[in-house]
Design a protein around this motif. Sequence first.
Motif, mmCIF file in Angstrom:
data_model
loop_
_atom_site.group_PDB
_atom_site.id
_atom_site.type_symbol
_atom_site.label_atom_id
_atom_site.label_comp_id
_atom_site.label_asym_id
_atom_site.label_seq_id
_atom_site.Cartn_x
_atom_site.Cartn_y
_atom_site.Cartn_z
ATOM 1 N N LEU A 1 5.344 -12.655 -4.590
ATOM 2 C CA LEU A 1 4.911 -11.992 -3.357
ATOM 3 C C LEU A 1 5.771 -10.749 -3.148
ATOM 4 C CD1 LEU A 1 4.492 -15.114 -1.027
ATOM 5 C CD2 LEU A 1 2.684 -13.826 -2.194
ATOM 6 N N PRO A 2 5.391 -9.630 -3.763
ATOM 7 C CA PRO A 2 6.213 -8.421 -3.691
ATOM 8 C C PRO A 2 6.134 -7.779 -2.314
ATOM 9 C CG PRO A 2 4.152 -7.952 -4.793
ATOM 10 C CD PRO A 2 4.164 -9.431 -4.540
ATOM 11 N N PRO A 3 7.096 -6.926 -1.983
ATOM 12 C CA PRO A 3 7.069 -6.260 -0.676
ATOM 13 C C PRO A 3 6.020 -5.160 -0.629
ATOM 14 C CG PRO A 3 8.915 -5.458 -1.977
ATOM 15 C CD PRO A 3 8.291 -6.571 -2.770
ATOM 16 N N ALA A 4 5.448 -4.954 0.560
ATOM 17 C CA ALA A 4 4.546 -3.822 0.753
ATOM 18 C C ALA A 4 5.331 -2.516 0.794
ATOM 19 C CB ALA A 4 3.754 -4.007 2.044
ATOM 20 N N ARG A 5 6.517 -2.582 1.374
ATOM 21 C CA ARG A 5 7.460 -1.473 1.386
ATOM 22 C C ARG A 5 8.851 -2.039 1.156
ATOM 23 N NH1 ARG A 5 8.334 1.669 6.171
ATOM 24 N NH2 ARG A 5 9.498 2.971 4.725
ATOM 25 N N PRO A 6 9.719 -1.290 0.479
ATOM 26 C CA PRO A 6 9.478 -0.001 -0.166
ATOM 27 C C PRO A 6 8.626 -0.155 -1.421
ATOM 28 C CG PRO A 6 11.665 -0.782 -0.705
ATOM 29 C CD PRO A 6 11.112 -1.751 0.301
ATOM 30 N N ASN A 7 8.062 0.952 -1.862
ATOM 31 C CA ASN A 7 7.222 0.912 -3.053
ATOM 32 C C ASN A 7 8.058 0.490 -4.260
ATOM 33 O OD1 ASN A 7 4.761 1.337 -4.476
ATOM 34 N ND2 ASN A 7 5.579 3.267 -5.257
ATOM 35 N N LYS B 1 21.383 -5.825 8.297
ATOM 36 C CA LYS B 1 20.042 -5.808 7.710
ATOM 37 C C LYS B 1 19.737 -7.130 7.022
ATOM 38 C CE LYS B 1 17.540 -3.028 7.819
ATOM 39 N NZ LYS B 1 16.337 -2.798 8.673
ATOM 40 N N ALA B 2 20.717 -7.718 6.369
ATOM 41 C CA ALA B 2 20.512 -9.017 5.724
ATOM 42 C C ALA B 2 20.124 -10.075 6.748
ATOM 43 C CB ALA B 2 21.778 -9.435 4.978
ATOM 44 N N VAL B 3 20.781 -10.056 7.906
ATOM 45 C CA VAL B 3 20.457 -11.020 8.964
ATOM 46 C C VAL B 3 19.037 -10.785 9.470
ATOM 47 C CG1 VAL B 3 21.057 -11.792 11.287
ATOM 48 C CG2 VAL B 3 22.870 -11.308 9.624
ATOM 49 N N GLN B 4 18.664 -9.543 9.667
ATOM 50 C CA GLN B 4 17.323 -9.229 10.162
ATOM 51 C C GLN B 4 16.229 -9.697 9.199
ATOM 52 O OE1 GLN B 4 17.349 -5.007 10.758
ATOM 53 N NE2 GLN B 4 18.724 -5.081 12.530
ATOM 54 N N LEU B 5 16.452 -9.540 7.902
ATOM 55 C CA LEU B 5 15.413 -9.833 6.915
ATOM 56 C C LEU B 5 15.358 -11.304 6.514
ATOM 57 C CD1 LEU B 5 15.840 -6.702 4.618
ATOM 58 C CD2 LEU B 5 13.983 -7.147 6.217
ATOM 59 N N CYS B 6 16.369 -12.064 6.879
ATOM 60 C CA CYS B 6 16.372 -13.495 6.562
ATOM 61 C C CYS B 6 15.505 -14.239 7.581
ATOM 62 C CB CYS B 6 17.802 -14.023 6.593
ATOM 63 S SG CYS B 6 17.969 -15.752 6.097
ATOM 64 N N ASP C 1 17.966 2.569 0.258
ATOM 65 C CA ASP C 1 19.210 2.365 0.994
ATOM 66 C C ASP C 1 19.183 0.971 1.625
ATOM 67 O OD1 ASP C 1 21.481 2.493 2.526
ATOM 68 O OD2 ASP C 1 20.645 3.864 4.019
ATOM 69 N N ALA C 2 20.109 0.111 1.213
ATOM 70 C CA ALA C 2 20.095 -1.279 1.677
ATOM 71 C C ALA C 2 20.202 -1.380 3.190
ATOM 72 C CB ALA C 2 21.234 -2.058 1.021
ATOM 73 N N ALA C 3 20.975 -0.506 3.807
ATOM 74 C CA ALA C 3 21.174 -0.577 5.255
ATOM 75 C C ALA C 3 19.900 -0.270 6.031
ATOM 76 C CB ALA C 3 22.282 0.385 5.678
ATOM 77 N N ASN C 4 18.950 0.388 5.382
ATOM 78 C CA ASN C 4 17.689 0.747 6.039
ATOM 79 C C ASN C 4 16.485 0.126 5.338
ATOM 80 O OD1 ASN C 4 18.661 2.698 8.147
ATOM 81 N ND2 ASN C 4 19.460 3.730 6.328
ATOM 82 N N PHE C 5 16.701 -0.976 4.641
ATOM 83 C CA PHE C 5 15.601 -1.625 3.934
ATOM 84 C C PHE C 5 14.509 -1.982 4.942
ATOM 85 C CE2 PHE C 5 13.602 -4.745 1.096
ATOM 86 C CZ PHE C 5 13.715 -4.080 -0.121
ATOM 87 N N PRO C 6 13.255 -1.592 4.680
ATOM 88 C CA PRO C 6 12.212 -1.702 5.711
ATOM 89 C C PRO C 6 11.834 -3.142 6.036
ATOM 90 C CG PRO C 6 11.285 -0.947 3.633
ATOM 91 C CD PRO C 6 12.766 -0.941 3.452
ATOM 92 N N ARG C 7 11.556 -3.381 7.312
ATOM 93 C CA ARG C 7 11.133 -4.715 7.737
ATOM 94 C C ARG C 7 9.768 -5.081 7.171
ATOM 95 N NH1 ARG C 7 12.890 -4.778 14.169
ATOM 96 N NH2 ARG C 7 15.152 -4.642 13.822
ATOM 97 N N GLU C 8 8.989 -4.069 6.767
ATOM 98 C CA GLU C 8 7.684 -4.351 6.165
ATOM 99 C C GLU C 8 7.808 -5.118 4.849
ATOM 100 O OE1 GLU C 8 7.217 -0.499 8.516
ATOM 101 O OE2 GLU C 8 8.735 -1.528 7.322
ATOM 102 N N ALA C 9 9.012 -5.200 4.321
ATOM 103 C CA ALA C 9 9.225 -5.991 3.104
ATOM 104 C C ALA C 9 9.009 -7.472 3.361
ATOM 105 C CB ALA C 9 10.635 -5.758 2.564
ATOM 106 N N GLY C 10 9.008 -7.866 4.634
ATOM 107 C CA GLY C 10 8.805 -9.268 4.975
ATOM 108 C C GLY C 10 10.118 -10.012 5.097
ATOM 109 N N GLN C 11 10.019 -11.293 5.342
ATOM 110 C CA GLN C 11 11.212 -12.115 5.491
ATOM 111 C C GLN C 11 11.496 -12.885 4.205
ATOM 112 O OE1 GLN C 11 10.564 -14.406 9.166
ATOM 113 N NE2 GLN C 11 11.977 -12.991 10.160
#
Length: 532
Positions: A418-424, A267-272, A213-223
């Motif tokens: 550099l792939p994300p740790a989460r989501p799998n 979420k896009a703003v948070q992850l950028c 779910d894009a709206a809840n994409f985990p922050r562990e994915a990194g920036q």
Amino acid sequence: TTPATTTKQSSQPCPLLLNLKINHRTDCQQTLFFSHRLPICPAMGILHSMSQTIEPVPFSRYRNIVDDWNAFQDSIKRPLPVTLWTNSLKITPEQLQHSLQQANLTPAPISWYPGAFRLPPNVKPGHQWQFMAGLYQVQEEVAMLPVCLLDPQPGERVLDLCAAPGNKTAQIAVAMRNTGTVVANDRNPGRMQATRQTLNRLGLVNVTTTTYDAANFPREAGQFDRVLADVPCSCEGTCRKGSGPITSATEAEIRTLTGTQLAILRKAVQLCRPGGRIVYATCTFAPEENELVVDTVLAEFGEAIQVVPVADVGLRMAAGVTEWNGRSLHPSLAHTRRIWPHQNDTGGFYVAVLAKTKETHQTVPPTYTPLPPHTTEEPTPWLNIVCARFGIPPQKFAPFRIIRRSRRGVYLLNRDHLPPARPNPDACGMFFMRTDGRFPKLTTAAALFCGHWATQNFIPLTPEQIYPFLTRQDIRLTPAQTTHCTGQGYVIARFANHPLGIGIYLPPANGQPALLRSLFPKAWANMITKQG
């Protein structure tokens, strides 16, 4: 007329009443249309010179923000042009144009997007061998704009939050020259499967796909350096694609979408990362889904984000609105852009470019690893098998890793990924080789990717043999076509030095000529129709 006849005629519905259609939706104006039929109303005994039909004018709620209403109405009744862009990882625009001209497809260059072309309206671009070879991707012209404004660069880390069906993800990955990290996400598993097929056909190894779910994409994915939020919308701008009646979205339908759109843009703003870029895009006309969403996010994040004026790329565009239904919006929204169908003979679109100037929340910088979770690097013996069979110099694979994520086979991934740790991840890079059978086998995607490097065990096809190969037929070979074959086994079929896929070479036997047994994927073969 006798009374009996009159009674019989009076029992028939009046054509005027049959043709009267009143639409009570508040978002459309009711306009009177006239048809040129001459129906008779038997009950009245009158010949009517015309019948009246009341129907809504599509998108009337936008009349005050469209610069040329009549041109707009005319444009949405016409079918969309067929457009595509060159996969510059495989071919130059000039070479592709020449190849399409040889197939009598008369491509016309699109002036604002180098390497893009329009084709005649009767062409089926997904049925051409150049498409199957991954030399181009079909995409509606105006839909190419968001990635152009995102401006991804080689080596960066880029997130496409709503990626399916994969056209914009592919644009990003090609622009990054198969380097860096592209994370393509969508919550629909079926559409992500189609996305991976597109990425494989185009030979892209720098993409990790996730289903979340894009709206809840985990922050562990990194920036990420850049984030594309091409959000789900009411799709009014795609009205030229359909063959049915054109209708506007209702206000209730729009309200159900805006909450999701807001959550995805937040979420896009948070992850950028600070200093990074966000592009928000829709294919709809509704200000509620466009400027009002961006206005809300600007108010929420304050000085942390700002609107970047949309660059003049050569398309006719209109300024974003700064007032709608009595609500005043942030003045910088005039620097966002609307593309109406009549301006460039395209679909409709809205784009906003945002710059993130500082961090918006407390965060712990993630630790990136070059391998995805639950993955091991496994170049041996698979790389040796490929290089030995096809005579490919091993150094060609130096920029890539061979990794294993399942028993089924191994994948090819660029080394700076550099792939994300989460989501799998669902997949990382390109599915490269099946290893669970008796004989390891290159995938069709791998053959398309590295087949032009082969110095042996490849077969040059004639123009007449392309269609049989793409439809999984056995092909009789001439001696001249088998000079590069070292013996029975897997070979790469090529045309004009462009790989088309994998087959099995069967040498001459018992007076029969040599054969090429096509292993072109069944799902892809079903897309093919013979060209005239």
